[in-house]
Design an enzyme around this catalytic site. Structure first.
Site, PDB file in Angstrom:
ATOM      1  N   ASN A   6       0.867  -1.183   0.000  1.00  0.00           N
ATOM      2  CA  ASN A   6       0.000   0.000   0.000  1.00  0.00           C
ATOM      3  C   ASN A   6       0.903   1.233   0.000  1.00  0.00           C
ATOM      4  OD1 ASN A   6      -1.790   2.066   0.541  1.00  0.00           O
ATOM      5  ND2 ASN A   6      -2.228   1.415   2.644  1.00  0.00           N
ATOM      6  N   TRP A   7       0.966   1.885  -1.145  1.00  0.00           N
ATOM      7  CA  TRP A   7       1.901   3.016  -1.279  1.00  0.00           C
ATOM      8  C   TRP A   7       1.385   4.308  -0.660  1.00  0.00           C
ATOM      9  CZ3 TRP A   7       3.802   2.549  -7.093  1.00  0.00           C
ATOM     10  CH2 TRP A   7       4.532   1.359  -7.220  1.00  0.00           C
ATOM     11  N   LYS A   8       0.105   4.313  -0.273  1.00  0.00           N
ATOM     12  CA  LYS A   8      -0.494   5.533   0.295  1.00  0.00           C
ATOM     13  C   LYS A   8      -0.254   6.719  -0.652  1.00  0.00           C
ATOM     14  CE  LYS A   8      -0.060   3.342   4.729  1.00  0.00           C
ATOM     15  NZ  LYS A   8       0.016   3.446   6.176  1.00  0.00           N
ATOM     16  N   HIS A  93      -9.569   1.339   4.733  1.00  0.00           N
ATOM     17  CA  HIS A  93      -8.290   1.488   5.446  1.00  0.00           C
ATOM     18  C   HIS A  93      -8.470   2.424   6.643  1.00  0.00           C
ATOM     19  CE1 HIS A  93      -4.157   2.633   6.317  1.00  0.00           C
ATOM     20  NE2 HIS A  93      -3.811   1.511   5.720  1.00  0.00           N
ATOM     21  N   GLU A  95      -6.738   4.753   7.748  1.00  0.00           N
ATOM     22  CA  GLU A  95      -6.499   6.182   7.478  1.00  0.00           C
ATOM     23  C   GLU A  95      -7.722   6.819   6.835  1.00  0.00           C
ATOM     24  OE1 GLU A  95      -2.756   5.599   5.484  1.00  0.00           O
ATOM     25  OE2 GLU A  95      -1.801   5.192   7.406  1.00  0.00           O
ATOM     26  N   GLU A 164      -5.409  -4.706  10.637  1.00  0.00           N
ATOM     27  CA  GLU A 164      -4.369  -3.704  10.850  1.00  0.00           C
ATOM     28  C   GLU A 164      -4.663  -2.938  12.135  1.00  0.00           C
ATOM     29  OE1 GLU A 164      -2.388  -2.595   6.844  1.00  0.00           O
ATOM     30  OE2 GLU A 164      -4.126  -1.345   7.113  1.00  0.00           O
ATOM     31  N   GLY A 170       2.417   2.511  10.720  1.00  0.00           N
ATOM     32  CA  GLY A 170       3.341   3.620  10.532  1.00  0.00           C
ATOM     33  C   GLY A 170       4.049   4.043  11.813  1.00  0.00           C
ATOM     34  N   SER A 201       3.360  -1.919  10.248  1.00  0.00           N
ATOM     35  CA  SER A 201       4.820  -1.960  10.427  1.00  0.00           C
ATOM     36  C   SER A 201       5.448  -3.307  10.073  1.00  0.00           C
ATOM     37  CB  SER A 201       5.197  -1.531  11.853  1.00  0.00           C
ATOM     38  OG  SER A 201       4.768  -0.196  12.091  1.00  0.00           O
ATOM     39  N   GLY A 222       2.839  -1.121   4.275  1.00  0.00           N
ATOM     40  CA  GLY A 222       2.876   0.300   3.914  1.00  0.00           C
ATOM     41  C   GLY A 222       4.296   0.740   3.650  1.00  0.00           C
ATOM     42  N   GLY A 223       4.916   1.354   4.653  1.00  0.00           N
ATOM     43  CA  GLY A 223       6.249   1.949   4.506  1.00  0.00           C
ATOM     44  C   GLY A 223       7.269   1.055   3.811  1.00  0.00           C
TER      45      GLY A 223
HETATM   46  P1  PGA Z   1       2.799   0.453   7.617  1.00  0.00           P
HETATM   47  O1  PGA Z   1       1.347   0.637   6.941  1.00  0.00           O
HETATM   48  O2  PGA Z   1       3.343  -0.851   7.081  1.00  0.00           O
HETATM   49  O3  PGA Z   1       3.591   1.641   7.137  1.00  0.00           O
HETATM   50  O4  PGA Z   1       2.599   0.438   9.076  1.00  0.00           O
HETATM   51  C1  PGA Z   1       0.486  -0.446   6.770  1.00  0.00           C
HETATM   52  C2  PGA Z   1      -0.823   0.031   6.199  1.00  0.00           C
HETATM   53  O5  PGA Z   1      -1.293   1.103   6.586  1.00  0.00           O
HETATM   54  O6  PGA Z   1      -1.436  -0.646   5.343  1.00  0.00           O
END
Ligand code: PGA
Length: 244
Positions: A6-8, A93, A95, A164, A170, A201, A222-223
């Site tokens: 997930n590149w956000k 998600h 976010e 999640e 994050g 994470s 994500g990251g």
């Molecule tokens: P993260 O994000 O790996 O940076 O914690 C995961 C996500 O939000 O899907």
């Protein structure tokens, strides 16, 4: 196993093309037993699809609307994604829930429309730190998962749930394998979904212990998905575990 990046709100089209251009070569030998997904922002979807055409990596969007078209400023439809060659979408998600007013109901409606149109779906659930500390984790997961289960009562392999925990996203703070396993087992007791991904994470250093859990069928990253080498390292771990 399914590993999804997930590149956000990262990577412009040129950066997406570079990443996706090198990904298949880096993934050499990983294909067996692992499905790989990347989810770029909307404006980089086309570049990703073009770079991955005829390759065994699927491109997902990070959101999709529940109506086929309409006056919904800032939203995107299933048809718009399918016209580009996008294979699926992340919905609900945390976010989106935290910052943009996504609710259990809207996440479920998005999942339903996408699923019925033949898109792959990664439907996200997870409790906040306050909810966990108040002992509400199961109640929150039940509410979130049941909304999706009502909207898509008979999921097939096209629909995955991603657990999640919001406190792990994050933050560098990962759920322990035991916490992940317990939450995944609980979700599975509520909903007959084929794959439950862990997210929060996930990194090359902790992927093995998380993916080794019986109820963890993959990861939403994500990251660590922004760097092709760390993303591929996680995919390789998944491939190794799915062979063993
Ligand atoms: P993260 O994000 O790996 O940076 O914690 C995961 C996500 O939000 O899907």
């Amino acid at each position: 196993m399914l590993i999804a990046g997930n590149w956000k709100m990262f990577k412009r089209p040129g950066e997406a093309a570079d990443f996706c251009g090198s990904l298949p070569g880096e993934l050499e030998g990983v294909a067996d037993g692992v499905s790989v997904v990347v989810a770029p922002p909307f404006t980089s979807l086309q570049a990703a699809v073009e770079a991955l055409r005829a390759r065994p990596v699927a491109v997902y969007a990070q959101n999709v609307h529940w109506d086929r078209e309409g006056a919904y400023t800032g939203e995107i439809s299933v048809d718009m994604l399918q016209t580009l060659g996008v294979a699926g979408a992340i919905v609900g998600h945390s976010e989106r829930r935290q910052y943009f007013g996504e609710t259990d109901e809207t996440a479920a409606r998005r999942a339903q429309t996408a699923f019925e149109a033949g898109l792959g779906v990664i439907a996200c659930v997870g409790e906040t730190l306050e909810e966990r500390e108040a002992g509400e984790t199961e109640a929150v997961l039940r509410r979130q998962v049941e909304a999706i289960a009502v909207a898509v009562p008979e999921p097939d392999t096209a629909l995955a749930v991603a657990y999640e925990p919001v406190w792990a996203i994050g933050t560098g703070r990962t759920a322990t394998p035991e916490i992940a396993q317990e939450a995944h087992a609980f979700i599975r007791s509520l909903y007959a979904v084929d794959q439950i991904l862990y997210g929060g994470s996930v990194k090359p250093e902790n992927a093995e212990e998380l993916l080794a859990q019986a109820h963890v069928d993959g990861a939403l990253v994500g990251g660590a998905s922004l760097d092709v080498h760390s993303f591929v390292a996680i995919c390789r771990t998944a491939a190794r575990l799915s062979r063993s």
